[in-house]
Design an enzyme around this catalytic site. Structure first.
Site, mmCIF file in Angstrom:
data_model
loop_
_atom_site.group_PDB
_atom_site.id
_atom_site.type_symbol
_atom_site.label_atom_id
_atom_site.label_comp_id
_atom_site.label_asym_id
_atom_site.label_seq_id
_atom_site.Cartn_x
_atom_site.Cartn_y
_atom_site.Cartn_z
ATOM 1 N N PHE A 1 20.840 -6.129 -9.834
ATOM 2 C CA PHE A 1 21.777 -5.184 -9.237
ATOM 3 C C PHE A 1 22.338 -5.594 -7.877
ATOM 4 O O PHE A 1 23.247 -4.962 -7.374
ATOM 5 C CB PHE A 1 21.113 -3.798 -9.137
ATOM 6 C CG PHE A 1 20.804 -3.219 -10.487
ATOM 7 C CD1 PHE A 1 21.826 -2.727 -11.284
ATOM 8 C CD2 PHE A 1 19.514 -3.189 -10.972
ATOM 9 C CE1 PHE A 1 21.557 -2.216 -12.543
ATOM 10 C CE2 PHE A 1 19.229 -2.671 -12.227
ATOM 11 C CZ PHE A 1 20.253 -2.188 -13.016
ATOM 12 N N SER B 1 2.211 -11.574 0.562
ATOM 13 C CA SER B 1 2.380 -11.050 -0.795
ATOM 14 C C SER B 1 2.258 -12.137 -1.854
ATOM 15 O O SER B 1 2.036 -11.823 -3.023
ATOM 16 C CB SER B 1 3.746 -10.380 -0.935
ATOM 17 O OG SER B 1 3.809 -9.267 -0.097
ATOM 18 N N ASP C 1 -0.620 -4.704 -2.398
ATOM 19 C CA ASP C 1 -1.066 -6.082 -2.180
ATOM 20 C C ASP C 1 -1.790 -6.218 -0.842
ATOM 21 O O ASP C 1 -2.755 -6.952 -0.713
ATOM 22 C CB ASP C 1 0.095 -7.075 -2.301
ATOM 23 C CG ASP C 1 1.350 -6.645 -1.564
ATOM 24 O OD1 ASP C 1 1.344 -5.581 -0.904
ATOM 25 O OD2 ASP C 1 2.349 -7.386 -1.639
ATOM 26 N N HIS C 2 -1.315 -5.475 0.148
ATOM 27 C CA HIS C 2 -1.900 -5.540 1.494
ATOM 28 C C HIS C 2 -1.387 -4.339 2.265
ATOM 29 O O HIS C 2 -0.481 -3.644 1.808
ATOM 30 C CB HIS C 2 -1.505 -6.845 2.208
ATOM 31 C CG HIS C 2 -0.001 -7.021 2.239
ATOM 32 N ND1 HIS C 2 0.810 -6.274 3.059
ATOM 33 C CD2 HIS C 2 0.824 -7.805 1.510
ATOM 34 C CE1 HIS C 2 2.072 -6.616 2.842
ATOM 35 N NE2 HIS C 2 2.120 -7.533 1.904
ATOM 36 N N HIS D 1 8.095 -3.862 8.011
ATOM 37 C CA HIS D 1 8.390 -5.050 8.832
ATOM 38 C C HIS D 1 9.473 -4.744 9.867
ATOM 39 O O HIS D 1 9.466 -5.274 10.967
ATOM 40 C CB HIS D 1 8.838 -6.220 7.960
ATOM 41 C CG HIS D 1 7.717 -6.933 7.277
ATOM 42 N ND1 HIS D 1 6.689 -7.523 7.980
ATOM 43 C CD2 HIS D 1 7.455 -7.165 5.966
ATOM 44 C CE1 HIS D 1 5.844 -8.082 7.111
ATOM 45 N NE2 HIS D 1 6.282 -7.864 5.890
ATOM 46 N N ASP E 1 4.286 -2.768 -2.518
ATOM 47 C CA ASP E 1 4.150 -3.876 -1.568
ATOM 48 C C ASP E 1 3.972 -3.306 -0.162
ATOM 49 O O ASP E 1 4.827 -2.573 0.334
ATOM 50 C CB ASP E 1 5.392 -4.775 -1.630
ATOM 51 C CG ASP E 1 5.154 -6.127 -0.973
ATOM 52 O OD1 ASP E 1 4.467 -6.181 0.073
ATOM 53 O OD2 ASP E 1 5.665 -7.135 -1.492
ATOM 54 N N HIS F 1 1.619 -7.635 8.549
ATOM 55 C CA HIS F 1 0.718 -6.995 7.588
ATOM 56 C C HIS F 1 -0.574 -6.576 8.285
ATOM 57 O O HIS F 1 -0.874 -7.033 9.382
ATOM 58 C CB HIS F 1 0.385 -7.967 6.457
ATOM 59 C CG HIS F 1 1.584 -8.369 5.662
ATOM 60 N ND1 HIS F 1 1.586 -9.403 4.774
ATOM 61 C CD2 HIS F 1 2.839 -7.850 5.633
ATOM 62 C CE1 HIS F 1 2.780 -9.512 4.218
ATOM 63 N NE2 HIS F 1 3.559 -8.588 4.725
HETATM 64 ZN ZN LIG Z 1 5.450 -8.249 3.972
#
Ligand SMILES: [Zn+2]
Length: 537
Positions: free
Chosen positions: A289, A111, A377-378, A340, A61, A452
């Site tokens: 978890f 995402s 994804d990006h 991020h 991701d 992103h």
């Molecule tokens: Zn993100």
């Protein structure tokens, strides 16, 4: 100006001559023979036209190409090498392509929309999972009739075993697109649904984890979305924020176990119990978890939580018992979250751990029958810049100061939380340890959360029909190509025929690259910021 540039270059060249690479790299034969080895392996490559029994999709991701390059260097430097020459496990894949990631409504996607593209084969709108672009973000009544299914379901329908492994909550956008249909990616539990959505019959993502496709292996975090409001977390019983969140008082973990009656189903939430799960004797495994997302690998409590390599291994061991094969999604979900936060160290350590999971996947499967795909994804607003010397710490600084007479890190962000102005200048980082895991790289534009990036992402493929993934294509092509290799989903005309015949039947692997002709929604700034505020990334 030209003079300044020349003098900087001369200075750099003088320094480089003092800090050059190894003696073997000074010998042209080193480069010639290394290139000849690469050429031999390219010439020796034969098309694998088998039908894929198994598919393992590794999804990093937020793992743009800049992240891959920087993680590669970090991986080498963690092994006390210069770094740049390191070979990631994904680098060894014979076929590479580029996927165009825009969503139907946004130039730079999230995402949820991207997962719907590469898992369900249909591009869609931001914030929505498992729905076509006819559905509207956050509008429950626009959902019905616009559901699209994923390759995980197609594989299950074909009799294969299926699994999801992630480092985020299992209800997060990427895994959610394998099993859920939701106009909002953040409707994790019923407590996250607005009243109108409940009235209109929309269902939270955690409930859909039980209701839609029968998933054999579910590994990640997200306990609190599965248990009743106030239900104490087993690991953090005193922590109120870790408590169950469900308003409908259901315990989805117990319900899941009771649904598997007659089969061997295990639920575990810590590493000791996880390690005790015997894959040979287990039909179903749910392992959660953490109450929410897992911890960053660099901060993981090794006694409580397994690594992504360990979870990948357990999943494959359970799934591979099915003689018809399996589909597994493995998500390195927190590369994105490190970015991020503007914390390059975290993002890169996550990417290195993810690449180790790729190696584990390759060890446990056979290239002749298993298609392995690694992609993202990006990307992110993440840059690798300056003129660092060979072997410079990937988390370090450029040797030359900027024109404000201050140093800068070679990794930085276009936007994010690292933007600061002190006395009308960027912060002076001369005495700052920029390799620290909590260091936040500087960014040009102030934003609480870095965004992103919109450039294409790389895709690496290996195994049956991996050659279908060469070229530049729309991201939704990935689901179709994966399904084709395994004879699942809608396009099965080639299945059951000889390899040669099916090679003939597939005349082109490239899809048209022109943008679809669609009306652009007139989204006002107010609507846009309202939408962005509900997005978690
Ligand atoms: Zn993100």
């Amino acid at each position: 100006m030209f003079g300044v540039r020349v003098s900087v270059l001369c200075y750099l060249l003088a320094l480089v001559s003092m800090t050059s690479g190894t003696a073997e790299e000074e010998n042209p034969e080193f480069w010639r023979s290394s290139a000849q080895n690469t050429l031999r392996s390219a010439l020796g490559r034969t098309l694998n036209t088998n039908v894929a029994k198994n598919i393992v999709l590794f999804l990093g991701d937020g793992m743009g190409v800049t992240t891959i390059t920087a993680a590669r260097i970090l991986k080498g430097q963690l092994q006390k090498r210069s770094g740049e020459e390191t070979v990631m496990n994904m680098d060894t894949f014979p076929y590479v392509g580029l996927a165009k990631v825009y969503s139907v409504d946004f130039q730079i996607p999230d995402s949820a929309a991207t997962a719907t593209a590469y898992l369900c084969g249909v591009k869609t709108n931001l914030n929505t999972v498992g729905l076509s672009a006819a559905a509207r973000s956050g509008v429950c009544r626009s959902q019905k009739g616009n559901e699209v299914t994923s390759i995980l379901k197609w594989a299950k329908d074909a009799g294969k075993s299926v699994g999801i492994v992630t480092t985020t909550r299992v209800q997060h956008a990427t895994p959610a697109a394998t099993y859920a249909h939701s106009v909002s990616r953040t409707w994790y539990s019923d407590a996250d649904l607005p009243a109108s959505a409940v009235t209109e019959g929309c269902m939270d993502i955690a409930s859909q984890l039980l209701r839609n496709t029968d998933i054999d292996v579910i590994i990640g975090g997200g306990r609190k979305y599965m248990t009743p409001k106030g239900f104490p977390d087993p690991e953090y019983p005193e922590d109120l924020s870790a408590q169950g969140q469900r308003k409908d008082n259901r315990n989805l973990i117990d319900e899941w176990l009771s649904m598997k009656e007659g089969k061997v189903a295990r639920y575990v939430w810590n590493k000791t119990d996880f390690d005790a799960v015997d894959p040979e004797k287990t039909d179903y495994l749910m392992a959660l978890f953490e109450p929410g997302d897992l911890r960053f690998d660099a901060e993981r409590d090794h006694s409580m939580d397994p690594s992504i390599s360990e979870t990948t291994e357990k999943a494959i061991q359970i799934l591979k018992k099915n003689p018809k094969g399996f589909f597994l999604l493995v998500e390195g979900g927190r590369i994105d979250q490190g970015h991020h936060d503007g914390r390059a160290s975290m993002a890169l350590h996550e990417a290195v751990a993810f690449d180790e999971a790729v190696a584990r996947g390759l060890e446990l499967t056979n290239e002749e029958e298993t298609l392995t795909v690694v992609t993202a994804d990006h990307s992110h607003a993440f840059s690798f810049n300056g003129y660092p010397f060979r072997g410079n710490s990937i988390l370090g600084k450029s040797p030359i100061f900027a024109s404000d007479f201050l140093p800068y890190t070679t990794l930085m962000y276009g936007n994010g939380p690292g933007h600061k102005i002190v006395n009308n200048k960027r912060p002076d980082i001369r005495n700052v340890d920029t390799a620290d895991k909590d260091y936040v790289q500087q960014s040009a534009v102030p934003l609480e959360s870095e965004t992103h990036g919109g450039e294409d992402v790389a895709l690496f493929a290996r195994g049956p029909m991996a050659h279908l993934f060469q070229g530049v294509y729309e991201q939704n092509y990935i689901a179709h190509a994966m399904a084709y290799t395994a004879c699942v989903g809608a396009n099965q005309q080639h299945c059951g025929v000889t390899a040669q015949a099916h090679k003939m039947s597939y005349t082109t692997i490239h899809q048209g690259s022109s943008a679809p002709d669609m009306p652009l929604c007139a989204i006002t700034t107010v609507m846009l910021s309202a939408l962005m505020s509900v997005l978690l990334h």
